[in-house]
Design a protein around this motif. Structure first.
Motif, short mmCIF file in Angstrom:
data_model
loop_
_atom_site.label_atom_id
_atom_site.label_comp_id
_atom_site.label_asym_id
_atom_site.label_seq_id
_atom_site.Cartn_x
_atom_site.Cartn_y
_atom_site.Cartn_z
N ARG A 173 3.05 2.73 -23.97
CA ARG A 173 3.11 2.36 -22.75
C ARG A 173 3.68 1.18 -22.65
NH1 ARG A 173 1.00 4.53 -17.49
NH2 ARG A 173 1.50 3.12 -15.95
N SER A 175 12.02 4.48 -7.75
CA SER A 175 11.99 3.88 -9.06
C SER A 175 13.47 3.07 -9.52
CB SER A 175 11.40 4.78 -10.04
OG SER A 175 11.55 4.22 -11.33
N LYS A 178 9.68 8.06 -17.61
CA LYS A 178 8.98 7.12 -16.55
C LYS A 178 7.66 7.44 -16.49
CE LYS A 178 9.94 8.01 -12.45
NZ LYS A 178 10.71 8.40 -11.05
N ALA A 179 6.98 6.51 -16.47
CA ALA A 179 5.29 6.64 -16.23
C ALA A 179 5.11 7.00 -14.71
CB ALA A 179 4.56 5.36 -16.58
N LYS A 180 4.04 7.59 -14.47
CA LYS A 180 3.81 7.94 -13.19
C LYS A 180 3.67 6.66 -12.33
CE LYS A 180 0.97 11.89 -14.46
NZ LYS A 180 -0.49 12.43 -14.49
N PRO A 181 3.91 6.86 -10.95
CA PRO A 181 3.55 5.61 -9.79
C PRO A 181 2.06 5.12 -9.89
CG PRO A 181 4.68 7.00 -8.87
CD PRO A 181 4.21 7.86 -10.20
N ALA A 182 1.74 3.64 -10.11
CA ALA A 182 0.52 3.37 -10.49
C ALA A 182 0.19 2.14 -9.61
CB ALA A 182 0.35 2.85 -11.79
N ASP A 204 -7.50 7.14 -17.09
CA ASP A 204 -7.11 7.15 -15.88
C ASP A 204 -7.19 5.73 -15.15
OD1 ASP A 204 -7.40 9.93 -15.87
OD2 ASP A 204 -9.21 10.30 -15.32
N GLU A 211 13.70 10.03 -15.29
CA GLU A 211 13.49 11.04 -14.59
C GLU A 211 13.98 12.33 -15.40
OE1 GLU A 211 11.14 13.25 -12.04
OE2 GLU A 211 11.07 10.95 -12.00
N ASP A 239 -3.20 5.26 -12.60
CA ASP A 239 -2.09 6.04 -12.20
C ASP A 239 -2.20 6.83 -10.83
OD1 ASP A 239 -0.30 5.47 -14.28
OD2 ASP A 239 -1.12 6.98 -15.37
N GLU A 240 -1.28 6.81 -9.84
CA GLU A 240 -1.34 7.72 -8.76
C GLU A 240 -2.44 7.15 -7.77
OE1 GLU A 240 1.00 11.52 -9.53
OE2 GLU A 240 -0.75 11.39 -10.46
#
Length: 197
Positions: A170, A13, A33-37, A71, A20, A87-88
């Motif tokens: 967001r 990132s 930082k938002a989760k990887p998506a 989600d 972080e 996300d994820e």
């Protein structure tokens, strides 16, 4: 000729060193930082969606400038345009699932998972920070939970969505704007005497 071994590359990132390390304490303003998506830009005639919604778990029935889901988030940005975020999730697998759900209905689906990053801003003074770089009114009366829109913030094109919860937003943007926007938010908080940034 000597054999060459394959090199495994891992995407990192642009915010790795900064967001972080941000604390998630209960303060006036927090940034993380938002989760990887997995992210997709979907263009489709809403009249053709009909009984297909939800599409692979994404709701496409909300009004323009509204967010649906948690989600699997879908943000309707225009009459025939959605940003889909999960996300994820594995982008390739989810891309296939969305394509299968839509079938042969005329549409455009583009994987933008690596183009965008997202920041999550929260805390009771978040609206004050957001109002420093954009002409939109982010007060709850004008920008309630579930609102999502494309706009320009401090010269960067972004998508801002108000998530469920106490003043939580967001911010989706291109990777190249990530550090610039994060620094702008932190500086705005400092200039406004807001702690936790």
């Amino acid at each position: 000729m000597p054999e060459m071994s394959a090199t495994q590359l891992h995407r990192t990132s642009v915010l790795e060193a900064s967001a972080e390390a941000a604390t998630r304490s209960e303060s006036e303003f927090d940034i993380a930082k938002a989760k990887p998506a997995a992210r997709f830009s979907l263009r489709i005639n809403p009249e053709l969606v009909g009984g297909k919604s939800p599409v692979a778990g994404f709701d496409l029935q909300q009004p323009i400038n509204r967010l649906a889901g948690t989600d699997k988030m879908s943000m309707r940005l225009g009459p025939d345009e959605w940003l889909l975020v999960a996300d994820e999730q594995d982008p390739a697998e989810l891309f296939h699932d969305v394509q299968q759900a839509i079938g042969d209905t005329h549409h455009s689906l583009v994987d933008i998972s690596h183009r965008n990053i997202a920041l999550v801003l929260s805390g009771p003074c978040t609206t004050d920070v957001l109002n420093t770089g954009c002409a939109l009114d982010f007060h709850a009366s004008a920008f309630p939970e579930g609102m999502a829109t494309r706009t320009v913030f401090a010269k960067a094109e972004v998508i801002i969505a108000r998530l469920p919860g106490e003043s939580t937003y967001r911010i989706e943007c291109w990777r190249s704007f990530g550090r610039y926007l994060e620094a702008f938010f932190r500086n705005s908080a400092r200039l406004n005497g807001i702690g936790g940034a």
